[in-house]
Design a protein around this motif. Sequence first.
Motif, PDB file in Angstrom:
ATOM      1  N   THR A 137       0.846  -1.202   0.000  1.00  0.00           N
ATOM      2  CA  THR A 137       0.000   0.000   0.000  1.00  0.00           C
ATOM      3  C   THR A 137       0.879   1.249   0.000  1.00  0.00           C
ATOM      4  O   THR A 137       0.679   2.186  -0.794  1.00  0.00           O
ATOM      5  CB  THR A 137      -0.917  -0.020   1.252  1.00  0.00           C
ATOM      6  OG1 THR A 137      -1.620  -1.261   1.275  1.00  0.00           O
ATOM      7  CG2 THR A 137      -1.904   1.135   1.237  1.00  0.00           C
ATOM      8  N   ARG A 149      14.869  -9.535   1.736  1.00  0.00           N
ATOM      9  CA  ARG A 149      14.167 -10.087   2.902  1.00  0.00           C
ATOM     10  C   ARG A 149      15.138 -10.747   3.864  1.00  0.00           C
ATOM     11  O   ARG A 149      14.799 -11.001   5.015  1.00  0.00           O
ATOM     12  CB  ARG A 149      13.239 -11.192   2.438  1.00  0.00           C
ATOM     13  CG  ARG A 149      11.813 -10.921   2.096  1.00  0.00           C
ATOM     14  CD  ARG A 149      10.860 -10.761   3.138  1.00  0.00           C
ATOM     15  NE  ARG A 149       9.505 -11.179   2.884  1.00  0.00           N
ATOM     16  CZ  ARG A 149       8.663 -10.769   1.939  1.00  0.00           C
ATOM     17  NH1 ARG A 149       9.058  -9.963   1.013  1.00  0.00           N
ATOM     18  NH2 ARG A 149       7.420 -11.171   1.908  1.00  0.00           N
ATOM     19  N   ARG A 168       4.851 -17.242   8.791  1.00  0.00           N
ATOM     20  CA  ARG A 168       5.401 -16.088   8.066  1.00  0.00           C
ATOM     21  C   ARG A 168       5.860 -15.000   9.035  1.00  0.00           C
ATOM     22  O   ARG A 168       6.921 -14.413   8.870  1.00  0.00           O
ATOM     23  CB  ARG A 168       4.339 -15.486   7.140  1.00  0.00           C
ATOM     24  CG  ARG A 168       4.096 -16.259   5.887  1.00  0.00           C
ATOM     25  CD  ARG A 168       2.834 -15.773   5.230  1.00  0.00           C
ATOM     26  NE  ARG A 168       3.038 -14.562   4.452  1.00  0.00           N
ATOM     27  CZ  ARG A 168       2.057 -13.771   4.048  1.00  0.00           C
ATOM     28  NH1 ARG A 168       0.813 -14.019   4.367  1.00  0.00           N
ATOM     29  NH2 ARG A 168       2.326 -12.717   3.322  1.00  0.00           N
ATOM     30  N   THR A 210      -2.081   2.689   8.264  1.00  0.00           N
ATOM     31  CA  THR A 210      -1.280   3.183   7.144  1.00  0.00           C
ATOM     32  C   THR A 210      -1.553   4.672   6.874  1.00  0.00           C
ATOM     33  O   THR A 210      -0.626   5.435   6.618  1.00  0.00           O
ATOM     34  CB  THR A 210      -1.601   2.352   5.880  1.00  0.00           C
ATOM     35  OG1 THR A 210      -1.256   1.003   6.161  1.00  0.00           O
ATOM     36  CG2 THR A 210      -0.813   2.825   4.679  1.00  0.00           C
TER      37      THR A 210
HETATM   38  P1  G5P Z   1       4.654 -10.599  -0.526  1.00  0.00           P
HETATM   39  O1  G5P Z   1       3.609 -10.477  -1.558  1.00  0.00           O
HETATM   40  O2  G5P Z   1       5.790  -9.655  -0.498  1.00  0.00           O
HETATM   41  P2  G5P Z   1       4.218 -10.182   2.247  1.00  0.00           P
HETATM   42  O3  G5P Z   1       3.880 -11.400   2.971  1.00  0.00           O
HETATM   43  O4  G5P Z   1       5.518  -9.598   2.588  1.00  0.00           O
HETATM   44  O5  G5P Z   1       3.865 -10.614   0.798  1.00  0.00           O
HETATM   45  P3  G5P Z   1       1.959  -8.727   2.032  1.00  0.00           P
HETATM   46  O6  G5P Z   1       1.177  -9.865   2.615  1.00  0.00           O
HETATM   47  O7  G5P Z   1       1.789  -8.480   0.569  1.00  0.00           O
HETATM   48  O8  G5P Z   1       3.389  -8.942   2.445  1.00  0.00           O
HETATM   49  P4  G5P Z   1       2.194  -5.950   2.640  1.00  0.00           P
HETATM   50  O9  G5P Z   1       2.604  -5.690   1.232  1.00  0.00           O
HETATM   51  O10 G5P Z   1       3.152  -5.630   3.726  1.00  0.00           O
HETATM   52  O11 G5P Z   1       1.627  -7.414   2.828  1.00  0.00           O
HETATM   53  O12 G5P Z   1       0.883  -5.165   2.979  1.00  0.00           O
HETATM   54  P5  G5P Z   1      -0.320  -4.673   2.044  1.00  0.00           P
HETATM   55  O13 G5P Z   1      -0.622  -5.709   1.023  1.00  0.00           O
HETATM   56  O14 G5P Z   1      -0.117  -3.267   1.640  1.00  0.00           O
HETATM   57  O15 G5P Z   1      -1.443  -4.650   3.173  1.00  0.00           O
HETATM   58  C1  G5P Z   1      -1.913  -5.838   3.723  1.00  0.00           C
HETATM   59  C2  G5P Z   1      -3.458  -5.738   3.820  1.00  0.00           C
HETATM   60  O16 G5P Z   1      -3.786  -4.763   4.807  1.00  0.00           O
HETATM   61  C3  G5P Z   1      -4.121  -5.253   2.522  1.00  0.00           C
HETATM   62  O17 G5P Z   1      -5.381  -5.888   2.400  1.00  0.00           O
HETATM   63  C4  G5P Z   1      -4.306  -3.739   2.729  1.00  0.00           C
HETATM   64  O18 G5P Z   1      -5.389  -3.218   1.988  1.00  0.00           O
HETATM   65  C5  G5P Z   1      -4.574  -3.708   4.233  1.00  0.00           C
HETATM   66  N1  G5P Z   1      -4.164  -2.491   4.896  1.00  0.00           N
HETATM   67  C6  G5P Z   1      -3.075  -1.710   4.668  1.00  0.00           C
HETATM   68  N2  G5P Z   1      -3.053  -0.673   5.522  1.00  0.00           N
HETATM   69  C7  G5P Z   1      -4.140  -0.806   6.330  1.00  0.00           C
HETATM   70  C8  G5P Z   1      -4.665  -0.057   7.444  1.00  0.00           C
HETATM   71  O19 G5P Z   1      -4.127   0.974   7.872  1.00  0.00           O
HETATM   72  N3  G5P Z   1      -5.776  -0.539   8.023  1.00  0.00           N
HETATM   73  C9  G5P Z   1      -6.414  -1.692   7.586  1.00  0.00           C
HETATM   74  N4  G5P Z   1      -7.521  -2.090   8.215  1.00  0.00           N
HETATM   75  N5  G5P Z   1      -5.945  -2.409   6.555  1.00  0.00           N
HETATM   76  C10 G5P Z   1      -4.830  -1.979   5.936  1.00  0.00           C
HETATM   77  O20 G5P Z   1       5.297 -12.064  -0.548  1.00  0.00           O
HETATM   78  C11 G5P Z   1       4.496 -13.206  -0.596  1.00  0.00           C
HETATM   79  C12 G5P Z   1       5.369 -14.415  -0.345  1.00  0.00           C
HETATM   80  O21 G5P Z   1       6.344 -14.488  -1.384  1.00  0.00           O
HETATM   81  C13 G5P Z   1       7.619 -14.907  -0.870  1.00  0.00           C
HETATM   82  C14 G5P Z   1       7.383 -15.268   0.582  1.00  0.00           C
HETATM   83  O22 G5P Z   1       7.025 -16.596   0.668  1.00  0.00           O
HETATM   84  C15 G5P Z   1       6.184 -14.365   0.942  1.00  0.00           C
HETATM   85  O23 G5P Z   1       5.468 -14.857   2.035  1.00  0.00           O
HETATM   86  N6  G5P Z   1       8.604 -13.841  -1.017  1.00  0.00           N
HETATM   87  C16 G5P Z   1       9.908 -13.953  -0.777  1.00  0.00           C
HETATM   88  N7  G5P Z   1      10.638 -15.006  -0.341  1.00  0.00           N
HETATM   89  C17 G5P Z   1      11.964 -14.799  -0.166  1.00  0.00           C
HETATM   90  N8  G5P Z   1      12.565 -13.605  -0.396  1.00  0.00           N
HETATM   91  C18 G5P Z   1      11.873 -12.537  -0.843  1.00  0.00           C
HETATM   92  N9  G5P Z   1      12.488 -11.368  -1.074  1.00  0.00           N
HETATM   93  C19 G5P Z   1      10.475 -12.698  -1.054  1.00  0.00           C
HETATM   94  N10 G5P Z   1       9.506 -11.858  -1.469  1.00  0.00           N
HETATM   95  C20 G5P Z   1       8.376 -12.552  -1.451  1.00  0.00           C
END
Ligand code: G5P
Length: 224
Positions: free
Chosen positions: A19, A91, A169, A198
């Motif tokens: 986000t 990461r 995770r 956020t």
């Molecule tokens: P990703 O895709 O990088 P993650 O697990 O790091 O996934 P994710 O889950 O995508 O992170 P984020 O990007 O930190 O989360 O957060 P986001 O998507 O913006 O927000 C999360 C949710 O909360 C959304 O629905 C958003 O709308 C909501 N939200 C945000 N702010 C607010 C708020 O203020 N209030 C509320 N109520 N809601 C809010 O990686 C996926 C997998 O790929 C692998 C790993 O297995 C990982 O688990 N991977 C890697 N593996 C090794 N090395 C790497 N470099 C890797 N990169 C990815």
Amino acid sequence: MAKFFRAAVLGPPGSGKGTICKRIAHSFGLQYLSSGHFLREGIAANTEAGVLAKTYIERGMLVPDQVMTRLMLPKLEQLRNHSWLLDGFPRTLAQAQTLNDLYQMDLVISLNIPYATLSERLSDRWIHPASGRVYNMGFNPPRVQGKDDVTGEPLIQHDDDKPEALVARLRHYKELAKPVIDLYKSQGVLHSFSGTETDKIWPYINSLLSTKMHTQPSDAPPTQ
Ligand code: G5P
């Protein structure tokens, strides 16, 4: 040669990296690269890296460092003449060191969000698999429940947002992030932000970026 701005956002799953990165990319014209997005793209296209990555992501594990660097470095090489922003990479310390050997980071943002907030957000998160559009049933719900706003296609939950994978995770994140954070702290480029919303953190990040990028040209249109 022009100096290009190199930035990354670190944070546990659900911390709002995606986000915040979209807002930064939109406001400051940085190219935005999300490792999770590239992995999901590979999974959807059934690439060799995608098939392998799926087996780790489904178990709530990180994808091996060599797979990640092989995925990300060519993309960075393509953008060598642009300013960029990384979401979800590096990461691990090994990934950070590989990146460090090639690029000097100007800014690394670390998001500190309480566990209860992360868990609540992720269990409420749904995506449109074809586009990667993310919805949160509380924060940014789709206009029609269960359907993508643009295509009307069904939304799904990531396997790695399901409760079994989520606990693993979050635990892994803490252990692996510390040396990465320490590395960027020692380089004087780390800025940490804490909070549960956020929208409340964003004005501080926006103002930090405005200061840092004051002398940096915006050299590319936002990609997402
Ligand atoms: P990703 O895709 O990088 P993650 O697990 O790091 O996934 P994710 O889950 O995508 O992170 P984020 O990007 O930190 O989360 O957060 P986001 O998507 O913006 O927000 C999360 C949710 O909360 C959304 O629905 C958003 O709308 C909501 N939200 C945000 N702010 C607010 C708020 O203020 N209030 C509320 N109520 N809601 C809010 O990686 C996926 C997998 O790929 C692998 C790993 O297995 C990982 O688990 N991977 C890697 N593996 C090794 N090395 C790497 N470099 C890797 N990169 C990815």
